[in-house]
Each structure stands twice: as C-alpha cells, then as structure tokens.
Design a protein around this motif. Structure first.
Motif, mmCIF file in Angstrom:
data_model
loop_
_atom_site.group_PDB
_atom_site.id
_atom_site.type_symbol
_atom_site.label_atom_id
_atom_site.label_comp_id
_atom_site.label_asym_id
_atom_site.label_seq_id
_atom_site.Cartn_x
_atom_site.Cartn_y
_atom_site.Cartn_z
ATOM 1 N N ILE A 86 0.868 -1.185 0.000
ATOM 2 C CA ILE A 86 0.000 0.000 0.000
ATOM 3 C C ILE A 86 0.899 1.227 0.000
ATOM 4 N N ASP A 87 0.501 2.252 -0.743
ATOM 5 C CA ASP A 87 1.189 3.536 -0.678
ATOM 6 C C ASP A 87 0.238 4.623 -1.161
ATOM 7 N N ALA A 88 0.499 5.856 -0.750
ATOM 8 C CA ALA A 88 -0.307 7.002 -1.162
ATOM 9 C C ALA A 88 0.570 8.002 -1.886
ATOM 10 N N CYS A 89 0.024 8.593 -2.953
ATOM 11 C CA CYS A 89 0.767 9.588 -3.730
ATOM 12 C C CYS A 89 -0.210 10.393 -4.579
ATOM 13 N N ASP A 90 -0.072 11.721 -4.536
ATOM 14 C CA ASP A 90 -0.837 12.618 -5.406
ATOM 15 C C ASP A 90 -2.342 12.397 -5.322
ATOM 16 N N GLY A 91 -2.839 12.140 -4.121
ATOM 17 C CA GLY A 91 -4.273 11.988 -3.937
ATOM 18 C C GLY A 91 -4.836 10.631 -4.282
ATOM 19 N N TRP A 92 -3.956 9.652 -4.476
ATOM 20 C CA TRP A 92 -4.393 8.275 -4.758
ATOM 21 C C TRP A 92 -3.819 7.342 -3.695
ATOM 22 N N LEU A 93 -4.583 6.318 -3.356
ATOM 23 C CA LEU A 93 -4.086 5.218 -2.541
ATOM 24 C C LEU A 93 -3.888 4.025 -3.464
ATOM 25 N N TRP A 94 -2.646 3.529 -3.529
ATOM 26 C CA TRP A 94 -2.296 2.415 -4.406
ATOM 27 C C TRP A 94 -2.260 1.116 -3.613
ATOM 28 N N VAL A 95 -2.696 0.030 -4.238
ATOM 29 C CA VAL A 95 -2.778 -1.271 -3.584
ATOM 30 C C VAL A 95 -2.322 -2.343 -4.564
ATOM 31 N N THR A 96 -1.582 -3.326 -4.059
ATOM 32 C CA THR A 96 -1.242 -4.487 -4.883
ATOM 33 C C THR A 96 -1.497 -5.770 -4.118
ATOM 34 N N GLY A 97 -1.963 -6.784 -4.846
ATOM 35 C CA GLY A 97 -2.023 -8.132 -4.314
ATOM 36 C C GLY A 97 -0.729 -8.864 -4.587
ATOM 37 N N SER A 98 -0.616 -10.057 -4.047
ATOM 38 C CA SER A 98 0.642 -10.800 -4.149
ATOM 39 C C SER A 98 0.891 -11.372 -5.539
ATOM 40 N N HIS A 99 -0.165 -11.633 -6.319
ATOM 41 C CA HIS A 99 -0.061 -12.288 -7.630
ATOM 42 C C HIS A 99 0.450 -13.722 -7.525
ATOM 43 N N GLY A 100 0.583 -14.253 -6.327
ATOM 44 C CA GLY A 100 1.230 -15.553 -6.154
ATOM 45 C C GLY A 100 0.266 -16.728 -6.217
ATOM 46 N N ILE A 101 0.793 -17.861 -6.651
ATOM 47 C CA ILE A 101 0.064 -19.127 -6.622
ATOM 48 C C ILE A 101 0.128 -19.689 -5.202
ATOM 49 N N ARG A 102 -0.931 -20.345 -4.792
ATOM 50 C CA ARG A 102 -1.016 -20.898 -3.433
ATOM 51 C C ARG A 102 -0.882 -22.409 -3.487
ATOM 52 N N ARG A 103 -0.026 -22.955 -2.606
ATOM 53 C CA ARG A 103 0.056 -24.405 -2.429
ATOM 54 C C ARG A 103 -0.600 -24.766 -1.099
ATOM 55 N N ARG A 104 -1.408 -25.813 -1.104
ATOM 56 C CA ARG A 104 -2.126 -26.195 0.098
ATOM 57 C C ARG A 104 -1.165 -26.655 1.180
ATOM 58 N N LYS A 105 -1.486 -26.304 2.415
ATOM 59 C CA LYS A 105 -0.668 -26.716 3.558
ATOM 60 C C LYS A 105 -1.196 -28.050 4.093
ATOM 61 N N PRO A 106 -0.324 -29.066 4.247
ATOM 62 C CA PRO A 106 -0.793 -30.355 4.759
ATOM 63 C C PRO A 106 -1.297 -30.234 6.198
ATOM 64 N N ALA A 107 -2.408 -30.901 6.499
ATOM 65 C CA ALA A 107 -2.940 -30.918 7.859
ATOM 66 C C ALA A 107 -2.096 -31.854 8.725
ATOM 67 N N LYS A 108 -1.746 -31.407 9.910
ATOM 68 C CA LYS A 108 -0.834 -32.177 10.752
ATOM 69 C C LYS A 108 -1.434 -33.503 11.213
ATOM 70 N N ASP A 109 -2.748 -33.516 11.425
ATOM 71 C CA ASP A 109 -3.362 -34.707 12.014
ATOM 72 C C ASP A 109 -3.927 -35.662 10.973
ATOM 73 N N ALA A 110 -3.657 -35.428 9.689
ATOM 74 C CA ALA A 110 -4.169 -36.294 8.624
ATOM 75 C C ALA A 110 -3.181 -37.419 8.326
ATOM 76 N N PRO A 111 -3.642 -38.507 7.721
ATOM 77 C CA PRO A 111 -2.728 -39.587 7.317
ATOM 78 C C PRO A 111 -1.703 -39.066 6.309
ATOM 79 N N ASP A 112 -0.553 -39.728 6.272
ATOM 80 C CA ASP A 112 0.518 -39.276 5.396
ATOM 81 C C ASP A 112 0.083 -39.211 3.937
ATOM 82 N N ALA A 113 -0.677 -40.192 3.474
ATOM 83 C CA ALA A 113 -1.088 -40.205 2.076
ATOM 84 C C ALA A 113 -1.917 -38.970 1.746
#
Length: 365
Positions: A86-113
C-alpha cells in the motif's frame, strides 16, 4: 543501526471481533501512513483496515474498507486479495495483491497419504492479481484524515475514479507482460512459498510504481520491478506504459540483499527503504536497507551492496512451524522526529492483547 524502537499501540477493537474481519489484525502484511491515519493490508479477506491517531503513540477507531465496494474484482467476493503493498501519492491510494500461486498446507493430524496428496494441490486466486488505485478524499480541512471512494468530482470538475490493471482469475496485464521475461517467466507458475513469483512491496512515485518481489531470489539477488501506469483520472482501467525501445513494459533492478527477498518498500526522500526477509516459508534474518537515490534509477540495473546501507536489523521469531514475529510492513510516521513503523504478521503473545497489537517505531536519521 541497532537503536531500540519504541512501541506503538494499534487498537483494532470493533473490527477484530467481527466475523468478516476476525483475525485480520494478526495477519498484517502492508501499511501506509497518510496524515493522521494508518492504512493496512492483510493476508486474508478483501478489505483494507484503517486506524486514526488518537494519541502520539496510539492509533484506534478501526474502520474496515471493503475493496469489492470500490473496484470490480476479478475473483469471487470471498476470494482473498492477499494485499501485500500500500502507498499514497498525489491523492491516490495504491494497492497491490501478491499475484502468487497458493500451495495447500498439509494438515498435521491427517494420514501421510492425504498430507502428501494435499501438498501437490495448487490454486490461483483471481483477486491476488490486483494492482489498483483509489481516490483519496480529505475528511477534514487540514487534510489529515481521508476516506477512499469509487469516484469523486474534484474542484476542477475532473472525475477521479477507482481503477485497476485489467486481469482475470489467472493473470493480469503485469504477469502477462512478464511471460516472455528470461528471468521471471519461469517462476510465474511456481507457488510463492516455493520461491515463485510473489509481490510483497509497493512504493508509488506519481504514476510510476515500484513493486518488490519476495520471490524469486536469483543467485542471492532480490528483484524490484518499476512500472509506469497510464490511465485518465476518469477511467477505471489502468495500462502499462512502454518502458524500453523494445516494447518491454517494466524495468528490473536486481538487489544484493544478502540472499533475502523484498517484504515491503517505502520512500524516504529520494531513497527507497527496503524491508528484506526470507523467501519461501522460512523464518530468518529481517533487515531494513536504504537504497540510496533509487528514485532516480532508470532502466535495468544491478544494485550492489555499495549502493545499499543497512538501517536497522529487526528482531524476528520462528518458534514453530508457522513462526511468529514476521516483520511484514513498513511506513514512515512523520512526527517531529520521523520514525519507521514496523508491523508484523503472526505477532507473538507479547504483542497481542485481544484486539490490540503492539508495533515498533524505529528512529530514522
């Protein structure tokens, strides 16, 4: 370097307890100071958060600012933006998202498979492909407090509209422009937590935006992109301007940040302050570096350590798999003695009391 910070109180009461924004104050990923207000981005949801200064080192009166009411987002209403700059300049507030791909996080209590199968699943979130600007409207005569709106008519009769770079659920004009880039194209299809393409910093200079990348880090070099955006004030679409004779629409700067990636950017005069930290899902060294004269930089360049000065070494924590105390956002609070405010993702217990979070304010020379 090495001077101790003072603590600043950020009170998110009222917002932190709501179902729509619960936990957002514990996942702060970006911050910008505009007058007497702090604007925050969070890893979750589609809203910004705003606090107002109520005492020298206390900010409260929390207000959520849902971006889906200001912009036509490329994804679903419940599709997180993952605001990382986020940043502000000349009367505008600018915003960016990450643009990143998400990989699922394994659940700790689930079976290994099941955990192994989950680790193979990746997804693209359309709202993460966001680069946008929002009109700032002063709410007091001194111009110290602002709101953002979808459109406003200025005193000269010009209509200023919220606008974004066109995009879909899988890409926007920025990532499309990078598809032929020899350095960055191979990382566009790699999740951010795997050293893939991941925007985590924004600094605005007029219509020129500087975007810091957490990843990829290339042979120890972090990457900062500079893009110039065209767009009439009354248009809701932004366009990437050509940046080189060969038609390329961005400039690249390769910074020697000790093998770290960029976590946030902010201006201090003509210098760019870079919050650098680990790439991927790591806990480790976090440091604020001054890139001297960055505002004048043009064209592709290697930025070696002789152009960089360490301003502050920041404490961090990594006491669990998820880690705690990750410095994620920086902004300058223009007091009588300007200070560099640092906010954290996953703040530890020593920083959190219900809806109140403690941030750090470091002195700046």
């Amino acid at each position: 370097m090495g001077r101790q910070p003072r603590q600043v109180t950020l009170d998110f009461s009222g917002v932190a307890q709501s179902d729509a924004h619960a936990g957002a104050h514990l996942a702060l990923s970006a911050v910008a100071c505009v007058g007497d207000q702090l604007w925050f981005g969070a890893d979750e949801g589609t809203a910004l958060l705003r606090l107002t200064r109520v005492a020298p080192d206390r900010w409260a009166d929390a207000v959520p600012v849902p971006l889906e009411t200001l912009l036509t987002l490329p994804g679903d209403a419940d599709d997180e933006i993952d605001v990382e700059g986020i940043d502000a300049c000349d009367g505008w507030l600018w915003v960016t998202g990450s643009h990143g791909i998400r990989r699922r996080k394994p659940a700790k209590d689930a079976p290994d498979a099941e955990r192994i199968a989950r680790l193979a699943r990746t997804s693209r979130r359309g709202n993460r492909h966001l680069v946008a600007r929002l009109p700032l409207v002063a709410q007091d005569d001194a111009g110290r407090r602002h709101d953002v709106v979808r459109a406003v008519t200025a005193a000269d009769g010009v209509v200023r509209r919220a606008a974004r770079l066109p995009g879909t659920r899988t890409r926007d004009r920025l990532t499309a422009a990078l598809r032929r880039d020899a350095h960055l194209a191979p990382f566009l299809d790699i999740p951010g937590k795997d050293n893939g393409f991941d925007v985590e910093g924004l600094a605005a200079d007029g219509d020129r935006l500087w975007l810091g990348l957490r990843g990829p880090v290339l042979r120890g070099r972090a990457v900062v992109l500079a893009v110039t955006l065209d767009g009439d004030a009354d248009d809701d679409t932004l366009r990437l301007r050509r940046a080189s004779p060969d038609g390329r629409r961005y400039e690249r700067f390769f910074l020697d940040l000790f093998g770290l990636g960029v976590r946030e950017l902010c201006w201090h005069g003509d210098d760019l302050l870079v919050l650098a930290g680990p790439t991927m899902a790591l806990g480790g060294r976090c440091v604020v570096v001054r890139w001297r004269g960055a505002r004048r930089a043009r064209g592709d360049a290697m930025v070696d350590r002789d152009a960089l000065t360490v301003v502050h070494e920041l404490p961090y924590g990594a006491g669990s798999d998820e880690g705690v105390e990750h410095p994620e956002g920086i902004t300058i609070v223009p007091d009588a003695s300007p200070a560099l405010l640092v906010v954290h993702d996953a703040p530890g217990p020593r920083r959190v009391r219900d809806a109140v979070v403690l941030a750090d304010a470091y002195p700046l020379d």
